[in-house]
Scaffold this active site. Structure first.
Site, PDB file in Angstrom:
ATOM      1  N   HIS A  26       0.848  -1.192   0.000  1.00 35.56           N
ATOM      2  CA  HIS A  26       0.000   0.000   0.000  1.00 35.56           C
ATOM      3  C   HIS A  26       0.884   1.242   0.000  1.00 35.56           C
ATOM      4  O   HIS A  26       2.066   1.199   0.360  1.00 35.56           O
ATOM      5  CB  HIS A  26      -0.939   0.023   1.215  1.00 35.56           C
ATOM      6  CG  HIS A  26      -0.261   0.335   2.517  1.00 35.56           C
ATOM      7  ND1 HIS A  26      -0.121   1.619   3.006  1.00 35.56           N
ATOM      8  CD2 HIS A  26       0.333  -0.473   3.436  1.00 35.56           C
ATOM      9  CE1 HIS A  26       0.511   1.585   4.157  1.00 35.56           C
ATOM     10  NE2 HIS A  26       0.806   0.332   4.446  1.00 35.56           N
ATOM     11  N   CYS A  27       0.303   2.365  -0.436  1.00 33.86           N
ATOM     12  CA  CYS A  27       0.994   3.651  -0.364  1.00 33.86           C
ATOM     13  C   CYS A  27       0.205   4.552   0.580  1.00 33.86           C
ATOM     14  O   CYS A  27      -0.419   4.057   1.519  1.00 33.86           O
ATOM     15  CB  CYS A  27       1.161   4.266  -1.755  1.00 33.86           C
ATOM     16  SG  CYS A  27      -0.386   4.498  -2.636  1.00 33.86           S
ATOM     17  N   ILE A  28       0.181   5.842   0.327  1.00 34.40           N
ATOM     18  CA  ILE A  28      -0.464   6.763   1.266  1.00 34.40           C
ATOM     19  C   ILE A  28      -1.974   6.598   1.300  1.00 34.40           C
ATOM     20  O   ILE A  28      -2.604   6.683   2.354  1.00 34.40           O
ATOM     21  CB  ILE A  28      -0.094   8.221   0.915  1.00 34.40           C
ATOM     22  CG1 ILE A  28       1.421   8.408   1.061  1.00 34.40           C
ATOM     23  CG2 ILE A  28      -0.834   9.204   1.817  1.00 34.40           C
ATOM     24  CD1 ILE A  28       1.907   9.778   0.639  1.00 34.40           C
TER      25      ILE A  28
END
Length: 485
Positions: A26-28
């Site tokens: 996942h990212c932000i």
């Protein structure tokens, strides 16, 4: 995290189950999947989940927009699925299996330039500030501020600001003149070679022993220093701020290192692999690749510069401004970084910084995408789920990052994407026709005005207004037409 249990379970099923997930991270704001078979993902059902704000596919990754709580959702998803998350780098590597050769090439170029961009942004802001200090004559002979064209700059009347201006050239020179060092380092980092060798190779391209690249054009015949080998001579020319020669040299080092690792026994590889790889790379860089890369870079920038300064520059700008956003979708937009830097090099002189007409159009395209999203927020004031995705995307685009805006809102709705493309095209035409050039690559959105000479702020602000107003209005118009069908 219990509130995400149901949606996480459903998402696992809707992406095709555990067996269809090659890797996940996942990212932000987004869950990022590499799926074995994208066709097994039920996109409509996924987007109907309460926790999901939208989906899109880019660079071989299936991305699910969750929002600021993505870390909690991700932890619940991995707990329920029994899938161990991986790093973003591993996801990128896995995603390349889903890409064609062109997408892989563009992805590699993007990963080479991405670590350098923060430095380029900083350098652009510094050059913009220095231009205000030393390039804008805003004082008269008595040292008084004047709205008319004056005779003195801030550095002329203030010893303090003159010192500041002189000091700021230290980081600016390190960023731009020594750019080949950053590029060769980034190439070796990306390709898994020895990074310190990449740094040293880059230094050999910008060594003080060499004639500065900016001085080559003005050098008198016979005045260029040479290495004299008796049987032949080699010009001692530096490659300050040159992009393509540095990239070619970096790739040469990578493949030479790989070659020598295969043929040299392990017991002596620590000594001879770096020795042969670096020495041969330096020789090839200065005898073959440097001159060739210089000509390639000059040819590319000449073609683009000719298009931007010809009688048909408005047409060139209209086409580029219109199609830049689709380029972002394909990943091809990353090649513009190198072209921008070549344009700056080509227009620079020994006494004046160069500019690029290409980067302002990119900044305006980003603003236009954000403006179209802003219009959808206006049109969907009562839709809390839409605003939860759209408002952060709108802000992000105006700050120079458009992927959330495009994939999360505009491309899905289509008509805002078209409205943004039209607004971007019109703003680009105005920017180019008024010769609004940026001193460097900066923040690709509204703060981008800091990368321009002060005398160009006015025209860039007008271009920004076009990029804000036109997409906003057209998005509303297009939405009404869609409702009436």
């Amino acid at each position: 995290m219990a509130k995400y249990t149901n949606d996480a379970n459903q998402l696992l099923t809707l992406v095709g189950g555990k067996s269809n997930i090659k890797s996940v991270t996942h990212c932000i704001t987004r869950m990022r999947f590499v799926l074995n078979d994208l066709s097994k993902a039920d996109i409509k059902a996924i987007e109907s989940l309460d926790s999901v704000k939208g989906t899109f596919t880019q660079a071989g990754q299936f991305q699910v927009i969750i929002g600021n709580d993505v870390a909690d959702f991700y932890n619940e998803f991995t707990r329920l699925s029994g899938i161990e998350g991986v790093s973003k780098e591993q996801v990128k590597a896995d995603a390349k299996d889903n890409q064609n050769w062109l997408q892989k090439l563009m992805s590699n170029l993007a990963e080479i330039f991405a670590p350098i961009i923060p430095a380029l942004v900083v350098g652009g802001l510094i050059l913009g500030f220095r231009n205000i200090l030393e390039g804008v004559k805003m004082f008269n002979d008595l040292g008084q501020f004047t709205l008319k064209e004056g005779t003195q700059t801030i550095t002329n009347i203030s010893p303090f600001w003159n010192g500041v201006n002189h000091f700021l050239w230290l980081p600016a020179e390190a960023i731009f003149h020594f750019l080949p060092v950053a590029i060769t380092w980034s190439v070796t980092r990306k390709m898994g070679a020895t990074q310190i060798l990449g740094i040293i190779l880059g230094i050999t391209l910008v060594s003080p022993q060499l004639l500065n690249a900016y001085g080559v054009a003005g050098a008198e015949a016979g005045s260029i220093p040479q290495w004299d080998f008796g049987y032949f001579q080699l010009n001692m020319i530096g490659y300050q701020a040159q992009v393509i020669p540095a990239m070619l040299a970096g790739f040469t080092l990578v493949y030479l290192e790989r070659f020598f690792k295969k043929i040299i026994p392990n017991v002596v590889s620590m000594i001879f692999v770096p020795f042969f790889a670096l020495l041969l790379s330096v020789i090839v860089a200065h005898t073959i690749l440097g001159p060739i890369g210089w000509k390639i870079g000059s040819a590319i920038s000449t073609v683009v510069y000719s298009g931007l300064t010809s009688a048909f520059n408005w047409l060139f700008a209209a086409v580029f401004g219109f199609f830049y956003a689709p380029l972002v979708i394909t990943g091809l937009h990353h090649m513009t970084n190198a072209i921008d830097l070549e344009l700056i090099n080509q227009t620079a002189t020994a006494t004046q910084a160069g500019t690029t007409l290409l980067w302002p159009m990119i900044a305006l395209s980003n603003i236009a995408q954000g403006s179209a999203v802003a219009a959808t927020v206006f049109l969907n004031k009562a839709d809390a789920k839409h605003k939860e995705v759209a408002i952060p995307s709108w802000i992000s685009a105006w700050l120079g990052v458009t992927e959330p805006a495009m994939f999360g809102v505009n491309v899905k709705l289509r008509y805002p994407f078209l409205a943004a493309m039209i607004g971007s095209s019109l703003a680009a035409v105005f920017s180019v026709v008024t010769n609004t050039g940026a001193l460097s690559i900066g923040v690709g959105g509204i703060p981008g005005f800091l990368s321009f000479p002060l005398e160009k702020w006015g025209t860039f602000f007008i271009a920004m207004i076009i990029a804000i107003v036109v997409p906003f209005v057209l998005t509303i118009v297009f939405s009404k037409r869609k409702e009436n069908k």
